[in-house]
Design a protein around this motif. Structure first.
Motif, short mmCIF file in Angstrom:
data_model
loop_
_atom_site.label_atom_id
_atom_site.label_comp_id
_atom_site.label_asym_id
_atom_site.label_seq_id
_atom_site.Cartn_x
_atom_site.Cartn_y
_atom_site.Cartn_z
N LEU A 98 0.82 -1.21 0.00
CA LEU A 98 0.00 0.00 0.00
C LEU A 98 0.85 1.26 0.00
O LEU A 98 0.62 2.18 -0.78
N THR A 99 1.85 1.31 0.85
CA THR A 99 2.68 2.50 0.96
C THR A 99 3.41 2.79 -0.34
O THR A 99 3.47 3.92 -0.81
N ARG A 100 3.95 1.74 -0.97
CA ARG A 100 4.68 1.94 -2.23
C ARG A 100 3.73 2.27 -3.38
O ARG A 100 4.08 3.01 -4.29
N ALA A 101 2.51 1.76 -3.33
CA ALA A 101 1.52 2.09 -4.36
C ALA A 101 1.15 3.57 -4.26
O ALA A 101 1.06 4.27 -5.28
N ILE A 102 0.98 4.06 -3.05
CA ILE A 102 0.67 5.48 -2.84
C ILE A 102 1.86 6.33 -3.28
O ILE A 102 1.69 7.35 -3.95
N ALA A 110 -9.10 10.45 -2.57
CA ALA A 110 -8.81 10.00 -3.93
C ALA A 110 -7.76 8.88 -3.91
O ALA A 110 -7.87 7.90 -4.67
N LEU A 111 -6.76 9.02 -3.05
CA LEU A 111 -5.75 7.96 -2.92
C LEU A 111 -6.40 6.67 -2.42
O LEU A 111 -6.12 5.59 -2.95
N ALA A 112 -7.25 6.79 -1.41
CA ALA A 112 -7.93 5.62 -0.83
C ALA A 112 -8.80 4.94 -1.89
O ALA A 112 -8.81 3.69 -1.99
N ALA A 113 -9.50 5.71 -2.69
CA ALA A 113 -10.35 5.13 -3.74
C ALA A 113 -9.49 4.42 -4.79
O ALA A 113 -9.84 3.34 -5.27
N ALA A 114 -8.34 5.01 -5.12
CA ALA A 114 -7.48 4.43 -6.15
C ALA A 114 -6.90 3.08 -5.73
O ALA A 114 -6.71 2.20 -6.57
N VAL A 115 -6.64 2.92 -4.44
CA VAL A 115 -6.05 1.66 -3.96
C VAL A 115 -7.08 0.77 -3.26
O VAL A 115 -6.73 -0.29 -2.73
N SER A 116 -8.32 1.20 -3.26
CA SER A 116 -9.42 0.45 -2.63
C SER A 116 -9.10 0.08 -1.18
O SER A 116 -9.25 -1.07 -0.76
N GLN A 117 -8.67 1.08 -0.43
CA GLN A 117 -8.32 0.89 0.98
C GLN A 117 -8.99 1.98 1.81
O GLN A 117 -9.33 3.05 1.30
N PRO A 118 -9.17 1.73 3.11
CA PRO A 118 -9.78 2.74 3.98
C PRO A 118 -8.88 3.98 4.10
O PRO A 118 -7.65 3.88 4.03
#
Length: 188
Positions: A11-15, A30-38
């Motif tokens: 997750l951290t590297r994807a962000i 927007a970041l949360a939506a892009a990675v489908s995470q809370p």
């Protein structure tokens, strides 16, 4: 052989990757939506990245930092490197010149060495600020003083030749065919 297991993404590297390619602040949502995470997990990752870039995680302090600005997160050059990066960007990736700057540069290139007032006579407008801009970008330089008036003379620089992809001013195109009165260049 296929693997039906979902790939685990860091997750951290994807962000980090998304922030790297963005040229404007990205909101946490927007970041949360892009990675489908809370949102909370994304916020935690952002704080990990800040600590990592600041050298708080045991690594080196980076030349860039992650900041929350304008309702989102974005990478910035550390202020320690503003001058160096500013110089690099202005030389390597100069912004486009205005029409007024291009016209002024053309007059200087064809008539050099030339004073500001001589350029202003050809262009029929005040060229003081445009000349300052061209000097600051390193495209023209002060090349002496006019003996009669004491006015500063300006000439083009090697940097201009590099940008134009030519070796000397003799390679500039002849403009006399473009003039209605058949004059040679800007000289009367």
């Amino acid at each position: 052989m296929t693997n039906d297991q979902p790939v685990e993404v860091d997750l951290t590297r994807a962000i980090e990757a998304m922030l790297f390619v963005s040229d404007e602040p990205i909101p946490v949502v927007a970041l949360a939506a892009a990675v489908s995470q809370p949102v909370k997990a994304v916020q935690q990752s952002l704080h990990e990245l800040v600590a990592d870039y600041d050298g708080e995680s045991g690594g080196a302090r980076r030349g860039f930092e992650l900041r929350e600005v304008g309702g989102g997160w974005r990478m910035y050059v550390r202020s320690d490197f503003d001058e160096i990066v500013g110089d690099f960007v202005s030389v390597r990736q100069p912004s486009r010149l205005s029409q007024a700057a291009l016209e002024t540069l053309t007059v200087i290139a064809y008539r050099q060495p030339v004073t500001r007032s001589q350029v202003a006579q050809v262009r029929a407008v005040n060229v003081d600020s445009v000349v300052r801009t061209l000097v600051s970008r390193g495209l023209i330089t002060e090349s002496g003083v006019e003996p009669v008036t004491g006015a500063t003379l300006y000439s083009t620089t090697e940097l201009l030749l590099q940008h134009l992809g030519i070796n000397s001013l003799e390679e500039l195109p002849k403009i006399s065919p473009l003039l209605d009165d058949g004059q040679d260049g800007f000289h009367g």
